[in-house]
Design a protein around this motif. Sequence first.
Motif, PDB file in Angstrom:
ATOM      1  N   VAL A 148     -64.367  27.359 -30.523  1.00  0.00           N
ATOM      2  CA  VAL A 148     -63.720  28.577 -31.016  1.00  0.00           C
ATOM      3  C   VAL A 148     -64.731  29.712 -30.977  1.00  0.00           C
ATOM      4  N   ILE A 149     -64.286  30.878 -30.522  1.00  0.00           N
ATOM      5  CA  ILE A 149     -65.126  32.071 -30.546  1.00  0.00           C
ATOM      6  C   ILE A 149     -64.746  32.883 -31.780  1.00  0.00           C
ATOM      7  N   THR A 150     -65.764  33.274 -32.542  1.00  0.00           N
ATOM      8  CA  THR A 150     -65.531  33.916 -33.831  1.00  0.00           C
ATOM      9  C   THR A 150     -65.985  35.380 -33.847  1.00  0.00           C
ATOM     10  N   GLU A 151     -66.041  35.926 -35.026  1.00  0.00           N
ATOM     11  CA  GLU A 151     -66.238  37.349 -35.288  1.00  0.00           C
ATOM     12  C   GLU A 151     -67.434  37.998 -34.589  1.00  0.00           C
ATOM     13  N   ALA A 152     -68.531  37.298 -34.439  1.00  0.00           N
ATOM     14  CA  ALA A 152     -69.731  37.905 -33.854  1.00  0.00           C
ATOM     15  C   ALA A 152     -69.503  38.386 -32.422  1.00  0.00           C
ATOM     16  N   CYS A 153     -68.470  37.897 -31.759  1.00  0.00           N
ATOM     17  CA  CYS A 153     -68.163  38.310 -30.392  1.00  0.00           C
ATOM     18  C   CYS A 153     -67.438  39.661 -30.344  1.00  0.00           C
ATOM     19  N   CYS A 166     -74.313  31.546 -26.007  1.00  0.00           N
ATOM     20  CA  CYS A 166     -73.867  32.725 -26.751  1.00  0.00           C
ATOM     21  C   CYS A 166     -75.047  33.373 -27.481  1.00  0.00           C
ATOM     22  N   PRO A 167     -75.382  34.613 -27.119  1.00  0.00           N
ATOM     23  CA  PRO A 167     -76.535  35.261 -27.743  1.00  0.00           C
ATOM     24  C   PRO A 167     -76.304  35.723 -29.181  1.00  0.00           C
ATOM     25  N   VAL A 168     -75.052  35.715 -29.633  1.00  0.00           N
ATOM     26  CA  VAL A 168     -74.756  36.174 -30.995  1.00  0.00           C
ATOM     27  C   VAL A 168     -74.224  35.055 -31.894  1.00  0.00           C
ATOM     28  N   THR A 169     -74.331  33.811 -31.451  1.00  0.00           N
ATOM     29  CA  THR A 169     -73.893  32.635 -32.212  1.00  0.00           C
ATOM     30  C   THR A 169     -72.454  32.792 -32.702  1.00  0.00           C
ATOM     31  N   ALA A 170     -71.565  33.095 -31.781  1.00  0.00           N
ATOM     32  CA  ALA A 170     -70.155  33.275 -32.117  1.00  0.00           C
ATOM     33  C   ALA A 170     -69.313  32.044 -31.816  1.00  0.00           C
ATOM     34  N   ILE A 171     -69.864  31.049 -31.118  1.00  0.00           N
ATOM     35  CA  ILE A 171     -69.084  29.894 -30.666  1.00  0.00           C
ATOM     36  C   ILE A 171     -69.433  28.659 -31.478  1.00  0.00           C
ATOM     37  N   PHE A 172     -68.373  27.992 -31.950  1.00  0.00           N
ATOM     38  CA  PHE A 172     -68.535  26.783 -32.755  1.00  0.00           C
ATOM     39  C   PHE A 172     -67.516  25.734 -32.328  1.00  0.00           C
ATOM     40  N   PRO A 173     -67.847  24.436 -32.473  1.00  0.00           N
ATOM     41  CA  PRO A 173     -66.796  23.433 -32.361  1.00  0.00           C
ATOM     42  C   PRO A 173     -65.794  23.707 -33.493  1.00  0.00           C
ATOM     43  N   GLU A 174     -64.531  23.508 -33.233  1.00  0.00           N
ATOM     44  CA  GLU A 174     -63.509  23.841 -34.240  1.00  0.00           C
ATOM     45  C   GLU A 174     -63.813  23.243 -35.606  1.00  0.00           C
ATOM     46  N   GLU A 175     -64.267  22.010 -35.634  1.00  0.00           N
ATOM     47  CA  GLU A 175     -64.527  21.352 -36.917  1.00  0.00           C
ATOM     48  C   GLU A 175     -65.762  21.900 -37.632  1.00  0.00           C
ATOM     49  N   ASP A 176     -66.597  22.666 -36.934  1.00  0.00           N
ATOM     50  CA  ASP A 176     -67.817  23.212 -37.535  1.00  0.00           C
ATOM     51  C   ASP A 176     -67.754  24.719 -37.808  1.00  0.00           C
ATOM     52  N   VAL A 177     -66.598  25.332 -37.614  1.00  0.00           N
ATOM     53  CA  VAL A 177     -66.480  26.764 -37.882  1.00  0.00           C
ATOM     54  C   VAL A 177     -66.720  26.987 -39.381  1.00  0.00           C
ATOM     55  N   LEU A 214     -65.164  31.968 -41.492  1.00  0.00           N
ATOM     56  CA  LEU A 214     -64.689  32.316 -40.153  1.00  0.00           C
ATOM     57  C   LEU A 214     -63.498  31.467 -39.703  1.00  0.00           C
ATOM     58  N   ARG A 215     -62.986  30.628 -40.566  1.00  0.00           N
ATOM     59  CA  ARG A 215     -61.896  29.719 -40.204  1.00  0.00           C
ATOM     60  C   ARG A 215     -60.638  30.438 -39.706  1.00  0.00           C
ATOM     61  N   PRO A 216     -60.337  31.664 -40.152  1.00  0.00           N
ATOM     62  CA  PRO A 216     -59.172  32.355 -39.591  1.00  0.00           C
ATOM     63  C   PRO A 216     -59.254  32.542 -38.068  1.00  0.00           C
ATOM     64  N   PHE A 217     -60.442  32.494 -37.499  1.00  0.00           N
ATOM     65  CA  PHE A 217     -60.583  32.651 -36.061  1.00  0.00           C
ATOM     66  C   PHE A 217     -60.062  31.441 -35.295  1.00  0.00           C
ATOM     67  N   ILE A 218     -59.943  30.306 -35.950  1.00  0.00           N
ATOM     68  CA  ILE A 218     -59.351  29.135 -35.297  1.00  0.00           C
ATOM     69  C   ILE A 218     -57.908  29.463 -34.929  1.00  0.00           C
ATOM     70  N   GLU A 219     -57.170  29.967 -35.896  1.00  0.00           N
ATOM     71  CA  GLU A 219     -55.773  30.328 -35.655  1.00  0.00           C
ATOM     72  C   GLU A 219     -55.666  31.530 -34.721  1.00  0.00           C
ATOM     73  N   LYS A 220     -56.573  32.480 -34.870  1.00  0.00           N
ATOM     74  CA  LYS A 220     -56.552  33.656 -33.992  1.00  0.00           C
ATOM     75  C   LYS A 220     -56.704  33.232 -32.531  1.00  0.00           C
ATOM     76  N   ASN A 221     -57.593  32.270 -32.254  1.00  0.00           N
ATOM     77  CA  ASN A 221     -57.785  31.789 -30.884  1.00  0.00           C
ATOM     78  C   ASN A 221     -56.541  31.087 -30.353  1.00  0.00           C
ATOM     79  N   ARG A 222     -55.801  30.437 -31.217  1.00  0.00           N
ATOM     80  CA  ARG A 222     -54.559  29.780 -30.786  1.00  0.00           C
ATOM     81  C   ARG A 222     -53.436  30.802 -30.585  1.00  0.00           C
TER      82      ARG A 222
END
Length: 87
Positions: free
Chosen positions: A4-9, A50-61, A65-73
């Motif tokens: 999942v790509i999160t807020e830092a991106c 990722c130079p801004v540490t925005a990417i996580f395995p879904e289970e490690d978000v 930042l968990r709302p980004f899991i749903e945002k990516n879907r």
Amino acid sequence: MPYVITEACIGTKDKACVDVCPVDCIYEGEDQLYIHPDECIDCGACEPECPVTAIFPEEDVPATLRPFIEKNREVFAGENPPGRPTR
């Protein structure tokens, strides 16, 4: 579980992750990059690039930042899904 790509991106969209993705599952939206959850093969190649540490395995978000899991879907289910990244 997909990555999942999160807020830092947001606003950054570095695209180093795109270059290493073996299945081309990273797409570009208006504000950030997104990983298509049904196309991701969970290889992890994108995360260290990722130079801004925005990417996580879904289970490690992180919890904040968990709302980004749903945002990516959801972004892929909408009328205007993100497209292939431009260079």
